[in-house]
Every structure is written in structure tokens, then in C-alpha cells.
Design a protein around this motif. Structure first.
Motif, PDB file in Angstrom:
ATOM      1  N   LEU A 110       0.827  -1.209   0.000  1.00 14.68           N
ATOM      2  CA  LEU A 110       0.000   0.000   0.000  1.00 14.68           C
ATOM      3  C   LEU A 110       0.857   1.254   0.000  1.00 14.68           C
ATOM      4  CD1 LEU A 110      -2.730   1.417   0.236  1.00 14.68           C
ATOM      5  CD2 LEU A 110      -2.587   1.132   2.724  1.00 14.68           C
ATOM      6  N   GLY A 111       1.911   1.244   0.819  1.00 15.78           N
ATOM      7  CA  GLY A 111       2.786   2.410   0.899  1.00 15.78           C
ATOM      8  C   GLY A 111       3.451   2.724  -0.423  1.00 15.78           C
ATOM      9  N   ALA A 112       3.890   1.692  -1.137  1.00 17.27           N
ATOM     10  CA  ALA A 112       4.515   1.904  -2.446  1.00 17.27           C
ATOM     11  C   ALA A 112       3.526   2.542  -3.413  1.00 17.27           C
ATOM     12  CB  ALA A 112       5.018   0.578  -2.998  1.00 17.27           C
ATOM     13  N   MET A 113       2.261   2.113  -3.346  1.00 17.94           N
ATOM     14  CA  MET A 113       1.231   2.692  -4.215  1.00 17.94           C
ATOM     15  C   MET A 113       0.992   4.164  -3.877  1.00 17.94           C
ATOM     16  SD  MET A 113      -1.447  -0.527  -4.137  1.00 17.94           S
ATOM     17  CE  MET A 113      -2.755   0.436  -4.886  1.00 17.94           C
ATOM     18  N   LEU A 114       0.931   4.468  -2.579  1.00 17.86           N
ATOM     19  CA  LEU A 114       0.705   5.851  -2.159  1.00 17.86           C
ATOM     20  C   LEU A 114       1.873   6.752  -2.533  1.00 17.86           C
ATOM     21  CD1 LEU A 114      -0.859   5.235   1.378  1.00 17.86           C
ATOM     22  CD2 LEU A 114      -2.039   5.953  -0.705  1.00 17.86           C
ATOM     23  N   VAL A 115       3.093   6.246  -2.316  1.00 15.39           N
ATOM     24  CA  VAL A 115       4.290   7.018  -2.657  1.00 15.39           C
ATOM     25  C   VAL A 115       4.330   7.307  -4.152  1.00 15.39           C
ATOM     26  CG1 VAL A 115       6.794   6.801  -2.900  1.00 15.39           C
ATOM     27  CG2 VAL A 115       5.720   6.320  -0.704  1.00 15.39           C
ATOM     28  N   ASP A 116       4.004   6.308  -4.942  1.00 17.22           N
ATOM     29  CA  ASP A 116       3.974   6.490  -6.394  1.00 17.22           C
ATOM     30  C   ASP A 116       2.888   7.472  -6.794  1.00 17.22           C
ATOM     31  OD1 ASP A 116       4.818   5.783  -9.101  1.00 17.22           O
ATOM     32  OD2 ASP A 116       2.888   4.753  -9.270  1.00 17.22           O
ATOM     33  N   ALA A 117       1.738   7.422  -6.117  1.00 17.70           N
ATOM     34  CA  ALA A 117       0.609   8.287  -6.467  1.00 17.70           C
ATOM     35  C   ALA A 117       0.917   9.762  -6.222  1.00 17.70           C
ATOM     36  CB  ALA A 117      -0.625   7.868  -5.673  1.00 17.70           C
ATOM     37  N   ILE A 118       1.723  10.060  -5.206  1.00 20.82           N
ATOM     38  CA  ILE A 118       2.037  11.464  -4.913  1.00 20.82           C
ATOM     39  C   ILE A 118       3.324  11.918  -5.601  1.00 20.82           C
ATOM     40  CG2 ILE A 118       0.815  11.397  -2.721  1.00 20.82           C
ATOM     41  CD1 ILE A 118       3.430  11.121  -1.271  1.00 20.82           C
ATOM     42  N   GLY A 119       3.885  11.032  -6.421  1.00 21.65           N
ATOM     43  CA  GLY A 119       5.028  11.424  -7.242  1.00 21.65           C
ATOM     44  C   GLY A 119       6.380  11.384  -6.592  1.00 21.65           C
ATOM     45  N   LEU A 120       6.502  10.695  -5.457  1.00 27.54           N
ATOM     46  CA  LEU A 120       7.810  10.571  -4.803  1.00 27.54           C
ATOM     47  C   LEU A 120       8.576   9.390  -5.381  1.00 27.54           C
ATOM     48  CD1 LEU A 120       6.881  11.186  -1.061  1.00 27.54           C
ATOM     49  CD2 LEU A 120       7.906  12.801  -2.668  1.00 27.54           C
ATOM     50  N   ALA A 121       9.889   9.408  -5.188  1.00 33.98           N
ATOM     51  CA  ALA A 121      10.730   8.321  -5.674  1.00 33.98           C
ATOM     52  C   ALA A 121      10.362   7.025  -4.973  1.00 33.98           C
ATOM     53  CB  ALA A 121      12.206   8.650  -5.437  1.00 33.98           C
ATOM     54  N   MET A 122      10.204   5.974  -5.747  1.00 34.47           N
ATOM     55  CA  MET A 122       9.879   4.670  -5.189  1.00 34.47           C
ATOM     56  C   MET A 122      11.094   4.086  -4.466  1.00 34.47           C
ATOM     57  SD  MET A 122       6.728   3.760  -5.895  1.00 34.47           S
ATOM     58  CE  MET A 122       6.675   1.988  -6.078  1.00 34.47           C
ATOM     59  N   PRO A 123      10.860   3.251  -3.449  1.00 32.48           N
ATOM     60  CA  PRO A 123      11.985   2.592  -2.780  1.00 32.48           C
ATOM     61  C   PRO A 123      12.831   1.808  -3.776  1.00 32.48           C
ATOM     62  CG  PRO A 123       9.958   2.292  -1.538  1.00 32.48           C
ATOM     63  CD  PRO A 123       9.567   2.929  -2.828  1.00 32.48           C
ATOM     64  N   ASP A 124      14.129   2.054  -3.763  1.00 30.97           N
ATOM     65  CA  ASP A 124      15.043   1.405  -4.706  1.00 30.97           C
ATOM     66  C   ASP A 124      15.919   0.411  -3.953  1.00 30.97           C
ATOM     67  OD1 ASP A 124      16.711   0.634  -6.704  1.00 30.97           O
ATOM     68  OD2 ASP A 124      17.624   2.593  -7.050  1.00 30.97           O
ATOM     69  N   VAL A 125      15.584  -0.863  -4.082  1.00 27.24           N
ATOM     70  CA  VAL A 125      16.352  -1.909  -3.398  1.00 27.24           C
ATOM     71  C   VAL A 125      16.939  -2.890  -4.405  1.00 27.24           C
ATOM     72  CG1 VAL A 125      15.058  -1.736  -1.247  1.00 27.24           C
ATOM     73  CG2 VAL A 125      14.227  -3.249  -3.060  1.00 27.24           C
ATOM     74  N   VAL A 126      17.054  -2.447  -5.654  1.00 28.32           N
ATOM     75  CA  VAL A 126      17.529  -3.326  -6.722  1.00 28.32           C
ATOM     76  C   VAL A 126      18.936  -3.837  -6.427  1.00 28.32           C
ATOM     77  CG1 VAL A 126      18.144  -3.468  -9.167  1.00 28.32           C
ATOM     78  CG2 VAL A 126      16.049  -2.284  -8.474  1.00 28.32           C
ATOM     79  N   GLU A 127      19.831  -2.931  -6.023  1.00 25.57           N
ATOM     80  CA  GLU A 127      21.214  -3.333  -5.766  1.00 25.57           C
ATOM     81  C   GLU A 127      21.297  -4.323  -4.612  1.00 25.57           C
ATOM     82  OE1 GLU A 127      25.643  -1.318  -5.375  1.00 25.57           O
ATOM     83  OE2 GLU A 127      23.916  -0.187  -4.639  1.00 25.57           O
ATOM     84  N   VAL A 128      20.549  -4.053  -3.546  1.00 25.39           N
ATOM     85  CA  VAL A 128      20.570  -4.940  -2.382  1.00 25.39           C
ATOM     86  C   VAL A 128      20.044  -6.320  -2.760  1.00 25.39           C
ATOM     87  CG1 VAL A 128      19.604  -5.361  -0.097  1.00 25.39           C
ATOM     88  CG2 VAL A 128      20.352  -3.058  -0.733  1.00 25.39           C
ATOM     89  N   LEU A 129      18.917  -6.374  -3.461  1.00 20.87           N
ATOM     90  CA  LEU A 129      18.360  -7.669  -3.851  1.00 20.87           C
ATOM     91  C   LEU A 129      19.249  -8.374  -4.870  1.00 20.87           C
ATOM     92  CD1 LEU A 129      14.543  -6.862  -4.012  1.00 20.87           C
ATOM     93  CD2 LEU A 129      15.825  -8.042  -2.217  1.00 20.87           C
ATOM     94  N   GLY A 130      19.997  -7.597  -5.626  1.00 24.66           N
ATOM     95  CA  GLY A 130      20.976  -8.199  -6.531  1.00 24.66           C
ATOM     96  C   GLY A 130      22.062  -8.934  -5.762  1.00 24.66           C
ATOM     97  N   TRP A 131      22.504  -8.341  -4.675  1.00 26.03           N
ATOM     98  CA  TRP A 131      23.481  -9.011  -3.804  1.00 26.03           C
ATOM     99  C   TRP A 131      22.879 -10.273  -3.182  1.00 26.03           C
ATOM    100  CZ3 TRP A 131      24.718  -3.702  -1.238  1.00 26.03           C
ATOM    101  CH2 TRP A 131      25.770  -3.076  -1.933  1.00 26.03           C
ATOM    102  N   VAL A 132      21.644 -10.133  -2.696  1.00 23.73           N
ATOM    103  CA  VAL A 132      20.975 -11.254  -2.011  1.00 23.73           C
ATOM    104  C   VAL A 132      20.810 -12.455  -2.927  1.00 23.73           C
ATOM    105  CG1 VAL A 132      18.819 -12.001  -0.927  1.00 23.73           C
ATOM    106  CG2 VAL A 132      19.755  -9.730  -0.409  1.00 23.73           C
TER     107      VAL A 132
END
Length: 250
Positions: A110-132
Motif C-alpha cells: 500500500l505504501g509503495a502505491m501511495l508514494v507512487d501516487a504522490i510522485g515521490l521516488a519509489m523505494p530502490d532496493v535493486v542493488e541490495v536484492l541483486g546481492w541477495v
């Protein structure tokens, strides 16, 4: 978690404790970064998956040691780091942990949807999940060192344990539950700035929820620790399953 009979502390003493913990946290990250660091093809400094996990774990170990020394000096270890058997039993504690886990994962969506709706940068965890998800070895390494130790146990001991105990002893804040919950939530969200503003907000709300849960659990940390561990293990596992092709295509 109450303020009955607690020793009060001044803001200067409180800030000294935070600064020393932060400094040790940073310094303890350096050895792993040096050992497993390298220069990538573009000439930028980088760190391997093993190094990143080791850096996070060693930083948290150093921070926990300093926090423990401060708590020990003030005779507050048992109260701040309440990992005793829950007064209302393990069944209710596990139920609280399950409910908290579901609520946090639901809030991430839900938070990701709200953040996207108000135009803020989405959480970026691509690098971390790439390591994982780099390999089976790295997946297990991140589960053990980061999901279980550094995040699940360590962050709860630092933020909901040490920090909330310290805030509850501060002049002007002692005994004021919601200001304490909100302040520690903000301080919990800020270190996640690497995820962008959206990540700070989403994580900060999680911290507020966990802070409330500590009061609800009368200071006992087990439900929080178990929920935090479960959330991180689930998110890392889903990411690894997706890389292996076990998740349905969207």
C-alpha cells in the motif's frame, strides 16, 4: 514499558550516546569494505555481495556492543533489551508477530502505491536484492547475517530497545508514548535514505508501528524481533524465488 523509577538523563548525554554508536557503526563497516571492495569497469569503487553482508553485520555488531556498554553503565540493559519470556506467554507473542508481519508486508504494498501516487521516488532496493540473489551461498549469507542478525535482532535492539529506552528517560519526553514512538520512527526511517524518499517514509511508518507494538507488548521485544526477521526473510526469499523462475510471470 513505563517510566516508573527510571533514571532521567540529559540531552547532551543522550546525543553523546547516539554519536558514539553511529561512529562505531560507520568504523566497523570499513574492514569488510576494504577486504571485499574493488574497482568496477567504470572505475568506481564497489563492494561484493559478501562484503556488503559482512559490512552490515559487523557494523551492527559494533553498534550493539557500544549500546550495551551505555545501557550497562546506566543499569538499564534488562529493561531496554527485554527479551525475557513474555508475560502473556509465547502463543500470544507469536500471534502478535504473525499479525505484525502481515501488516508490514501489506503496508509495503500500500505504501509503495501511495508514494507512487504522490510522485515521490519509489523505494530502490535493486542493488541490495541483486546481492541477495547472486547465488545460493549469498542468499543464505544475507538471510543469516542481515535478515536474522543485523535487521531482525539488531535493529530492534537498537531502535525499539536502546533508543526508546533512552528517549523515555529524557527530560521533557519521559513517559510520553506517542512523541517517543514518532521520534524513533523518524530516526529509523532516515538511515534507509539509500532507498529514496519513498523508502524513508515507508520504513519510518513501519518503525512507528513497531514502536507502538513495543508499548502494546509492555516493553517485551520478542514479537517485534520475530516479525522483523520474518518480513526480511520473506522479502529476500520471494526475490530469490523470482530469480530462480519460481514466481508466476506478471
Amino acid at each position: 514499558m513505563t517510566d516508573t523509577g527510571q533514571q532521567r538523563m540529559g540531552w547532551g548525554y543522550f546525543l553523546l550516546q547516539l554519536i558514539t554508536i553511529g561512529a562505531v557503526y560507520f568504523l566497523c563497516s570499513i574492514p569488510a569494505a576494504v577486504i571485499w571492495g574493488y574497482v568496477d569497469a567504470s572505475g568506481e569503487a564497489a563492494i561484493s555481495s559478501t562484503g556488503a553482508a559482512a559490512s552490515v553485520a559487523s557494523s551492527m555488531a559494533g553498534a550493539l556492543l557500544v549500546a550495551w556498554l551505555w545501557l550497562r553503565r546506566d543499569g538499564a540493559v534488562a529493561e531496554a533489551w527485554n527479551l525475557r519470556r513474555p508475560e502473556d506467554g509465547w502463543a500470544r507473542t507469536l500471534l502478535a508477530a504473525v499479525v505484525a508481519t502481515i501488516a508490514i508486508i501489506g503496508w509495503f504494498t500500500l505504501g509503495a502505491m501511495l508514494v507512487d501516487a504522490i510522485g515521490l521516488a519509489m523505494p530502490d532496493v535493486v542493488e541490495v536484492l541483486g546481492w541477495v540473489t547472486q547465488s545460493q551461498f549469498h542468499f543464505i549469507l544475507w538471510i543469516v547475517l542481515v535478515a536474522l542478525f543485523a535487521a531482525g535482532l539488531g535493529e530492534e535492539l537498537i531502535y525499539r530497545g536502546f533508543l526508546m529506552d533512552r528517549l523515555n528517560r529524557l527530560q521533557g519526553l519521559a513517559g510520553k508514548a506517542w512523541p517517543i514512538i514518532l521520534i524513533q520512527g523518524v530516526l529509523f526511517g532516515l538511515p534507509h535514505a539509500y532507498q529514496g524518499l519513498g523508502g524513508v517514509i515507508i520504513t519510518g511508518v513501519v518503525g512507528i508501528g513497531l514502536g507502538w507494538l513495543r508499548y502494546n507488548r509492555k516493553g517485551n521485544l520478542w514479537a517485534l524481533v520475530l516479525a522483523h526477521m520474518a518480513v526480511d526473510v520473506i522479502m529476500m526469499s520471494l526475490s530469490y524465488a523470482d530469480k530462480l523462475g519460481f514466481m508466476p510471470a506478471t
